[in-house]
Design a protein around this motif. Structure first.
Motif, mmCIF file in Angstrom:
data_model
loop_
_atom_site.group_PDB
_atom_site.id
_atom_site.type_symbol
_atom_site.label_atom_id
_atom_site.label_comp_id
_atom_site.label_asym_id
_atom_site.label_seq_id
_atom_site.Cartn_x
_atom_site.Cartn_y
_atom_site.Cartn_z
ATOM 1 N N LEU A 1 -101.185 2.699 7.762
ATOM 2 C CA LEU A 1 -102.233 3.408 7.107
ATOM 3 C C LEU A 1 -101.904 5.004 7.243
ATOM 4 O O LEU A 1 -101.727 5.306 8.301
ATOM 5 C CB LEU A 1 -103.476 3.085 7.786
ATOM 6 N N VAL A 2 -101.792 5.583 6.239
ATOM 7 C CA VAL A 2 -101.697 7.144 6.415
ATOM 8 C C VAL A 2 -102.632 7.832 5.387
ATOM 9 O O VAL A 2 -103.085 6.821 4.349
ATOM 10 C CB VAL A 2 -100.056 7.302 6.022
ATOM 11 N N ALA B 1 -96.644 7.548 2.300
ATOM 12 C CA ALA B 1 -96.627 5.969 2.165
ATOM 13 C C ALA B 1 -95.414 5.520 1.219
ATOM 14 O O ALA B 1 -95.002 4.486 1.482
ATOM 15 C CB ALA B 1 -98.056 5.452 1.430
ATOM 16 N N GLN B 2 -95.256 6.225 0.165
ATOM 17 C CA GLN B 2 -94.162 5.941 -0.722
ATOM 18 C C GLN B 2 -92.906 6.218 0.219
ATOM 19 O O GLN B 2 -91.750 5.424 0.060
ATOM 20 C CB GLN B 2 -94.147 6.984 -1.930
ATOM 21 N N ASP B 3 -92.797 7.145 0.949
ATOM 22 C CA ASP B 3 -91.697 7.473 1.931
ATOM 23 C C ASP B 3 -91.336 6.276 2.766
ATOM 24 O O ASP B 3 -90.214 5.998 2.947
ATOM 25 C CB ASP B 3 -91.678 8.785 2.553
ATOM 26 N N ILE B 4 -92.353 5.981 3.296
ATOM 27 C CA ILE B 4 -92.414 4.581 4.081
ATOM 28 C C ILE B 4 -91.722 3.453 3.668
ATOM 29 O O ILE B 4 -90.845 2.777 4.043
ATOM 30 C CB ILE B 4 -93.703 4.289 4.905
ATOM 31 N N LYS C 1 -84.538 0.740 2.908
ATOM 32 C CA LYS C 1 -83.401 0.795 3.294
ATOM 33 C C LYS C 1 -82.843 0.108 4.645
ATOM 34 O O LYS C 1 -81.982 0.317 5.412
ATOM 35 C CB LYS C 1 -83.397 2.244 3.633
ATOM 36 N N GLY C 2 -83.992 -0.925 4.922
ATOM 37 C CA GLY C 2 -83.749 -1.411 6.256
ATOM 38 C C GLY C 2 -84.460 -1.013 7.364
ATOM 39 O O GLY C 2 -84.343 -1.585 8.649
ATOM 40 N N ALA C 3 -85.588 0.108 7.393
ATOM 41 C CA ALA C 3 -86.213 0.367 8.719
ATOM 42 C C ALA C 3 -87.121 -1.121 8.789
ATOM 43 O O ALA C 3 -87.816 -1.727 8.094
ATOM 44 C CB ALA C 3 -86.991 1.399 8.249
ATOM 45 N N LYS C 4 -87.406 -1.057 10.353
ATOM 46 C CA LYS C 4 -88.162 -1.854 10.837
ATOM 47 C C LYS C 4 -89.679 -1.599 10.877
ATOM 48 O O LYS C 4 -90.001 -0.708 11.110
ATOM 49 C CB LYS C 4 -87.972 -2.291 12.388
ATOM 50 N N PHE C 5 -90.484 -2.556 10.010
ATOM 51 C CA PHE C 5 -91.974 -2.237 9.808
ATOM 52 C C PHE C 5 -92.737 -1.882 11.103
ATOM 53 O O PHE C 5 -93.311 -1.059 11.163
ATOM 54 C CB PHE C 5 -92.563 -3.528 9.229
ATOM 55 N N ASP D 1 -91.739 -0.713 13.898
ATOM 56 C CA ASP D 1 -91.296 0.890 14.287
ATOM 57 C C ASP D 1 -91.905 1.830 13.318
ATOM 58 O O ASP D 1 -92.524 2.898 14.117
ATOM 59 C CB ASP D 1 -89.714 1.018 14.280
ATOM 60 N N LEU D 2 -91.983 1.888 12.297
ATOM 61 C CA LEU D 2 -92.552 2.720 11.214
ATOM 62 C C LEU D 2 -94.298 2.582 11.454
ATOM 63 O O LEU D 2 -94.947 3.744 11.653
ATOM 64 C CB LEU D 2 -92.320 2.325 9.939
ATOM 65 N N ALA D 3 -94.631 1.604 11.844
ATOM 66 C CA ALA D 3 -96.356 1.581 12.048
ATOM 67 C C ALA D 3 -96.572 2.116 13.269
ATOM 68 O O ALA D 3 -97.631 2.916 13.369
ATOM 69 C CB ALA D 3 -96.543 0.035 12.126
ATOM 70 N N ARG D 4 -95.790 2.033 14.391
ATOM 71 C CA ARG D 4 -96.185 2.753 15.576
ATOM 72 C C ARG D 4 -95.768 4.145 15.535
ATOM 73 O O ARG D 4 -96.615 4.747 16.254
ATOM 74 C CB ARG D 4 -95.050 2.101 16.625
ATOM 75 N N LYS D 5 -95.066 4.601 14.693
ATOM 76 C CA LYS D 5 -94.757 6.001 14.436
ATOM 77 C C LYS D 5 -95.574 6.515 13.630
ATOM 78 O O LYS D 5 -96.141 7.812 13.983
ATOM 79 C CB LYS D 5 -93.381 5.996 13.971
ATOM 80 N N HIS D 6 -96.122 6.070 12.594
ATOM 81 C CA HIS D 6 -96.875 6.779 11.607
ATOM 82 C C HIS D 6 -98.385 6.335 11.633
ATOM 83 O O HIS D 6 -99.374 6.831 10.867
ATOM 84 C CB HIS D 6 -96.297 6.581 10.255
ATOM 85 N N SER D 7 -98.923 5.096 11.576
ATOM 86 C CA SER D 7 -99.976 4.526 11.125
ATOM 87 C C SER D 7 -101.235 5.064 11.911
ATOM 88 O O SER D 7 -101.065 5.447 13.165
ATOM 89 C CB SER D 7 -99.964 2.980 11.343
#
Length: 92
Positions: A11-12, A18-21, A27-31, A33-39
């Motif tokens: 959630l952003v 959100a589109q950048d995520i 491109k292979g980023a782990k969901f 990891d991105l959730a912990r960083k941005h949500s």
């Protein structure tokens, strides 16, 4: 028809973020990891994992993608809470 789904989400506040995520995921980023960083949702600490939930438990826009969108594909959803990147793991 599925009665439960298991999903992850990030959630952003802004659509562009959100589109950048989604681009990063493609491109292979782990969901997780991105959730912990941005949500901004408390579930971000758990990698965005919402667990399993029943149809009708979530807000309508979120529910719709979880029960009719493609599984394992990141989806962009706008709700009153902000912009969600949603990935449905499975439905039962």
């Amino acid at each position: 028809m599925a009665s439960t789904a298991h999903a992850l989400h990030i959630l952003v506040k802004h659509q562009e973020q959100a589109q950048d995520i989604i681009k990063q995921l493609n491109k292979g980023a782990k969901f997780a990891d991105l959730a912990r960083k941005h949500s901004t949702c408390p579930s971000g600490k758990k990698g965005g994992d919402l667990g399993e939930f029943r149809k009708g438990q979530m807000v309508p826009q979120f529910d719709k993608v979880c029960f009719s969108g493609e599984v394992l594909t990141p989806h962009l959803v706008k709700t009153k809470f902000g912009w969600h990147v949603v990935k449905v793991l499975y439905r039962t």
